[in-house]
Design a protein around this motif. Sequence first.
Motif, PDB file in Angstrom:
ATOM      1  N   ASN A  89       0.841  -1.192   0.023  1.00 56.59           N
ATOM      2  CA  ASN A  89       0.452  -0.007  -0.124  1.00 56.59           C
ATOM      3  C   ASN A  89       1.088   1.001  -0.075  1.00 56.59           C
ATOM      4  O   ASN A  89      -0.159   2.502  -1.036  1.00 56.59           O
ATOM      5  CB  ASN A  89      -1.059   0.034   1.009  1.00 56.59           C
ATOM      6  N   ALA A  90       2.087   1.261   1.016  1.00 54.46           N
ATOM      7  CA  ALA A  90       3.067   2.442   1.087  1.00 54.46           C
ATOM      8  C   ALA A  90       3.543   2.514  -0.203  1.00 54.46           C
ATOM      9  O   ALA A  90       4.466   3.658  -0.139  1.00 54.46           O
ATOM     10  CB  ALA A  90       2.999   1.907   2.220  1.00 54.46           C
ATOM     11  N   ARG A 213       1.955   8.603   2.073  1.00 57.19           N
ATOM     12  CA  ARG A 213       1.285   8.819   3.788  1.00 57.19           C
ATOM     13  C   ARG A 213       0.017   7.739   3.271  1.00 57.19           C
ATOM     14  O   ARG A 213      -0.287   7.724   2.705  1.00 57.19           O
ATOM     15  CB  ARG A 213       0.617  10.601   4.159  1.00 57.19           C
ATOM     16  N   THR A 214       0.083   6.939   4.689  1.00 60.60           N
ATOM     17  CA  THR A 214      -1.318   6.647   5.083  1.00 60.60           C
ATOM     18  C   THR A 214      -2.026   6.097   5.895  1.00 60.60           C
ATOM     19  O   THR A 214      -0.820   6.390   6.311  1.00 60.60           O
ATOM     20  CB  THR A 214      -0.756   4.530   4.577  1.00 60.60           C
ATOM     21  N   ARG A 215      -3.320   5.994   5.315  1.00 65.04           N
ATOM     22  CA  ARG A 215      -4.072   6.316   6.489  1.00 65.04           C
ATOM     23  C   ARG A 215      -5.218   4.715   6.575  1.00 65.04           C
ATOM     24  O   ARG A 215      -6.168   4.130   5.301  1.00 65.04           O
ATOM     25  CB  ARG A 215      -5.055   6.418   7.148  1.00 65.04           C
ATOM     26  N   GLU A 236      -4.386   2.701  11.562  1.00 69.52           N
ATOM     27  CA  GLU A 236      -3.112   2.434  10.771  1.00 69.52           C
ATOM     28  C   GLU A 236      -2.596   3.882  10.106  1.00 69.52           C
ATOM     29  O   GLU A 236      -3.036   3.903   8.770  1.00 69.52           O
ATOM     30  CB  GLU A 236      -2.159   0.774   9.824  1.00 69.52           C
ATOM     31  N   ARG A 237      -1.896   4.331  10.495  1.00 65.83           N
ATOM     32  CA  ARG A 237      -1.203   5.417   9.882  1.00 65.83           C
ATOM     33  C   ARG A 237       0.083   5.340   9.965  1.00 65.83           C
ATOM     34  O   ARG A 237       1.550   4.685  10.992  1.00 65.83           O
ATOM     35  CB  ARG A 237      -1.465   6.880  11.339  1.00 65.83           C
ATOM     36  N   ALA A 238       0.677   5.474   8.715  1.00 65.87           N
ATOM     37  CA  ALA A 238       1.886   5.716   8.142  1.00 65.87           C
ATOM     38  C   ALA A 238       2.730   6.894   7.325  1.00 65.87           C
ATOM     39  O   ALA A 238       1.960   7.745   7.020  1.00 65.87           O
ATOM     40  CB  ALA A 238       2.451   4.338   7.742  1.00 65.87           C
ATOM     41  N   ASN A 266      11.091   5.419   7.557  1.00 63.67           N
ATOM     42  CA  ASN A 266       9.233   4.664   8.122  1.00 63.67           C
ATOM     43  C   ASN A 266       9.091   5.140   9.275  1.00 63.67           C
ATOM     44  O   ASN A 266       9.684   4.253  10.369  1.00 63.67           O
ATOM     45  CB  ASN A 266       9.200   3.434   7.134  1.00 63.67           C
ATOM     46  N   ASN A 267       7.649   5.570   9.545  1.00 67.40           N
ATOM     47  CA  ASN A 267       6.983   6.020  10.825  1.00 67.40           C
ATOM     48  C   ASN A 267       5.582   5.781  10.619  1.00 67.40           C
ATOM     49  O   ASN A 267       4.614   6.373   9.378  1.00 67.40           O
ATOM     50  CB  ASN A 267       7.274   7.348  11.689  1.00 67.40           C
TER      51      ASN A 267
END
Length: 676
Positions: A89-90, A213-215, A236-238, A266-267
């Motif tokens: 996804n990211a 940025r993913t949610r 999940e937030r990244a 990556n965070n």
Amino acid sequence: MLTPARLDQPVSEVPASVTVIDRELILASGARELYEVMRLVPGMSVAKADGNLPSVAYHGTQARDQRRMLVLVDGRSVYQPGFARVNWNAIPVALEDVERIEVTRGPASAAYGANAFTGVINIITRDPRDVDGQQTRVRAGNNGVLDSRVAAAHQFDNGAWRLSLNDRRDHGYDADLPPLDTGDAKRVTTLNGRSVWELNPRDTFTVHAGGSRTRLDRPNERGLEAIADYRDASQERAERAFLGLEWQRQVSPRHQFKVSLYGQYNNEDINLDLCYRDPITGTQGPGGGLYYSKELRDLYLANGGDIGQTLASAAADPAIQNRYATLQASGGGPFCGTGYLDVREERYDLELQDTLQLRPWARLVAGLNLRQDRAESQAFLSGTAENLSHRLFTSLALKPLPPVTVNLAGFWEHDDISGAHFSPRAGVNWEVLPGHTLRAVYARALRTPDIYEDQARINLPISGLSGPYGDRQGLLGWDPAYFFVTQRSPGTLDPERIRSRELGYYGRFAVGGLGGFELDVRYFQEELWDLVSGALNPFNFEPNNNGEVSHRGTEAQLSWRPSGRHLLRLTGAHIHTRATSATETRLAARDSAGALWLWRFRRDWWWSTGYYLARDYNDYPFERLDAQLGWRQRLAGAEWEWRLQVQQPLNSEPVVFAENEYQDDQRYWLTVTVNF
């Protein structure tokens, strides 16, 4: 073909079976997300085994942990160093940014080191010198599909640049279906840029940069639902970012030198907002604080990490009885707080590569690599851990006779976790007739334990406590307060290992006025051992090297272009998999197939249809039919492109796991792209 041996070779001479997915195939597939085009690769397992988190694995084994295949973007590894995974996804690349994808099917540690275990996917983005102008795109469909894109590219005197911003969102699968009771929405925003400067006729400098940025809405954790109630949905937030620099020098027509440097960050975290039920009464109340008491942790350790035995004996333990009385006397209400599954990872990588034409019949590539990985997590590592690795590699291509190519490669590396190890590969390609080549390859490879497998120290703290519970030391016996379940890695895992033997055939045919086609057939035997097959989560932690898997089978892919108006791609695989653990067979389909046909039936109109089958993922078949209608036109000085895509599942079986009952929904969307 560059990926298999780091040498530019014809497909007929590379020491591996290779699948190339070019821009035309990507267009024909109608894929909306990067992972979906991997269904065009024979032997590749592709599924959403865990809600909106794609699983992609060559010769798939474990369904949720795809830690045995290397994924590169322009030579930069997106294999995450701390927790051995690829988050599809990211990955900060949109399909429109991709020039082609080269998939090396088979162990490739001899060229790329540990973790190129079962194969390599190399995603190569578009060179900005090949594009110019601006682009906007909007896509909308059912299930909340709403995507957008803006991109620009510009060429100048001695170079070019391109930049794209992409936003992708959907509602995922229907809510109220376990395990997606709270929904499964997703939003992914990516930024991808590339600039090239031709400093002089010999030197080229390239900058790669971007991030994402993913949610994602995440399903409830079943283990926690047994003891607590969710007061808010988990997400999940990244955030990810990368910067890569590359300098290439053409020393002479027979000698090239390249220096690559990249860093990535990556965070991510997942929130767990819970109100804990009293383990004595089963209702919400102050007694829920026992789960974060020091006394329950001590009892858990005394019981050897047995959760069931710990909870069963808790009520009779004097120390816990005293802690329970203290909590009850606090006058507090329900014990509610927030925990975070946090992960922060960094990687810095420096590589020098030298390519030399030694003789007309001998070419050599050699290089060295220095890499530092760093992972930080309170939940999973109780702090920070690092791993430094040094690597040397070489690959030699020889042509002792005009129809014969011999490829020899080796990769030596040393890292702080696993020490020193070596991965070899040898291959022979023999062109028995013009356009028809036989191939034999032997390879060994390994996957080193990641930082988490080697140094896990799981401690889940709680935050957001209010009222009397703010006094953690007084009411819970310690500060900070941790969930009573903890796990720790023994730090003694060995690398996973694989041995592969392959016999292959590659042929190019010209059939009169029917155009030409390419055929690749691969027969293989693979033995995998010392596998880390056990669960590695906070509730079930079994780090050992007891797993073994064997694969034996045949794969084939055929590409046929009977004319400029038609393209046909067929793939198939039949694989026998045996394993010592059932977890290693969940994503291993015995039979899989794919068919994709593109027909340009008018100058500006095209039709494509695709069929995909996998029997079975964990005893559940996957079968789907896709269709796409596309049209281009010139309007108001710009090129407009319209595409309607429909995806229709052909059965209603669950996806991998019985609770994933969401395959019977039809998906459709309309995409409008403007180039100007």
